[in-house]
Design a protein around this motif. Sequence first.
Motif, PDB file in Angstrom:
ATOM      1  N   GLY A 118      -8.758   8.723   0.835  1.00  0.00           N
ATOM      2  CA  GLY A 118      -7.840   9.848   0.993  1.00  0.00           C
ATOM      3  C   GLY A 118      -6.478   9.490   1.550  1.00  0.00           C
ATOM      4  N   LEU A 119      -6.099   8.226   1.453  1.00  0.00           N
ATOM      5  CA  LEU A 119      -4.822   7.818   2.046  1.00  0.00           C
ATOM      6  C   LEU A 119      -3.610   8.304   1.252  1.00  0.00           C
ATOM      7  N   HIS A 120      -3.842   8.927   0.098  1.00  0.00           N
ATOM      8  CA  HIS A 120      -2.708   9.496  -0.636  1.00  0.00           C
ATOM      9  C   HIS A 120      -1.983  10.538   0.205  1.00  0.00           C
ATOM     10  N   GLU A 121      -2.736  11.357   0.975  1.00  0.00           N
ATOM     11  CA  GLU A 121      -2.089  12.360   1.823  1.00  0.00           C
ATOM     12  C   GLU A 121      -1.289  11.709   2.945  1.00  0.00           C
ATOM     13  N   GLU A 152      -0.150   1.223   6.584  1.00  0.00           N
ATOM     14  CA  GLU A 152       0.198  -0.186   6.390  1.00  0.00           C
ATOM     15  C   GLU A 152      -1.023  -1.102   6.543  1.00  0.00           C
ATOM     16  N   GLU A 153      -1.918  -0.776   7.469  1.00  0.00           N
ATOM     17  CA  GLU A 153      -3.078  -1.629   7.699  1.00  0.00           C
ATOM     18  C   GLU A 153      -4.141  -1.462   6.612  1.00  0.00           C
ATOM     19  N   PHE A 166       4.209  12.288  -5.181  1.00  0.00           N
ATOM     20  CA  PHE A 166       4.613  12.934  -3.942  1.00  0.00           C
ATOM     21  C   PHE A 166       4.664  11.953  -2.767  1.00  0.00           C
ATOM     22  N   PHE A 167       4.396  10.673  -3.024  1.00  0.00           N
ATOM     23  CA  PHE A 167       4.528   9.680  -1.957  1.00  0.00           C
ATOM     24  C   PHE A 167       5.987   9.619  -1.495  1.00  0.00           C
ATOM     25  N   THR A 168       6.170   9.309  -0.229  1.00  0.00           N
ATOM     26  CA  THR A 168       7.531   9.035   0.218  1.00  0.00           C
ATOM     27  C   THR A 168       8.000   7.728  -0.432  1.00  0.00           C
ATOM     28  N   GLU A 169       9.297   7.572  -0.523  1.00  0.00           N
ATOM     29  CA  GLU A 169       9.843   6.377  -1.178  1.00  0.00           C
ATOM     30  C   GLU A 169       9.346   5.078  -0.539  1.00  0.00           C
ATOM     31  N   PRO A 170       9.334   4.967   0.792  1.00  0.00           N
ATOM     32  CA  PRO A 170       8.846   3.698   1.365  1.00  0.00           C
ATOM     33  C   PRO A 170       7.348   3.481   1.205  1.00  0.00           C
ATOM     34  N   ALA A 171       6.594   4.551   0.877  1.00  0.00           N
ATOM     35  CA  ALA A 171       5.142   4.392   0.709  1.00  0.00           C
ATOM     36  C   ALA A 171       4.770   3.866  -0.668  1.00  0.00           C
TER      37      ALA A 171
END
Length: 285
Positions: A118-121, A152-153, A166-171
């Motif tokens: 669920g790390l997409h959220e 990150e981990e 819908f991810f942020t740009e740095p993600a």
Amino acid sequence: MSEKVLPTERWRRRQAAHEARVDHWLGHHLARRRDGVKHPVEDFLFTYYSHRPAQLRRWHPGFGVVLADGPAQPPYVTAAGGTTVDPELLRRRADSIRWIRDLLAATASRPPQLGCFGLHEWAMVYRQTQEQVRHNAWPLRLSPAATAQVVEERGVRCTHFDAYRFFTEPARPLNILTPTRDRQPELEQPGCLHATMDLYKWAYKLSPLVPSELVADCFELSRAVRELDMQASPYDLADLGYEPVRIETPEGRAAYALRQKDFAERAAPLRARLIEACDTLLATA
């Protein structure tokens, strides 16, 4: 597809049962909408997807069924014994039906992947402040820095384009894949919570050519999936009655994977019913 005639009393019973079932889901949402109150879990299927509450509530028997004394307004036309869904609608939608069918079949052909947790959220709020996040009326369970550290981990393993966009740009560079709309049939897999929720989208896009009971079955599963989606998210929704699934811990990841597997198993027969409906429609078209 041979046509069958549903007697008035019989189809009206089905219609009433469908409306009562849907009204149970709609009541609180419509009341909140009137009052301008948002709910990050229960409103999602009405705000993210384009099917309006009134459309979900309207009952259809599916293509090839004649309703005795049925409605004469679109999408229905007069047929021997009553009214039926306009055959022209099927002809116009044949290409769309074929695309949906092929996507669903490709998804069903793959084993579920249960390692995304669920790390997409989390990627949707990565490196954002509380004011910037999408559901900013609700606090994050961890600080923005600690939230970013989890992303990150753990890394992100999202296969679903409509979540990835819908991810942020740095993600985005942290995801192991780069999903695109064109790659959707290649990447979609049945363990993905959003792929399961999307069964509702494909069902209503096939409406009124498929029975409304099938659309409602997909909606019901999607509601349950959305709960897990947000329980595993970085948001603290305990005040709404949603205990967090703490995927930042080994125990939380194990609990998430078990529920993810259960949803994949529950989605499989619905996906099969949609594929079968598409095959029947395409054979007729």
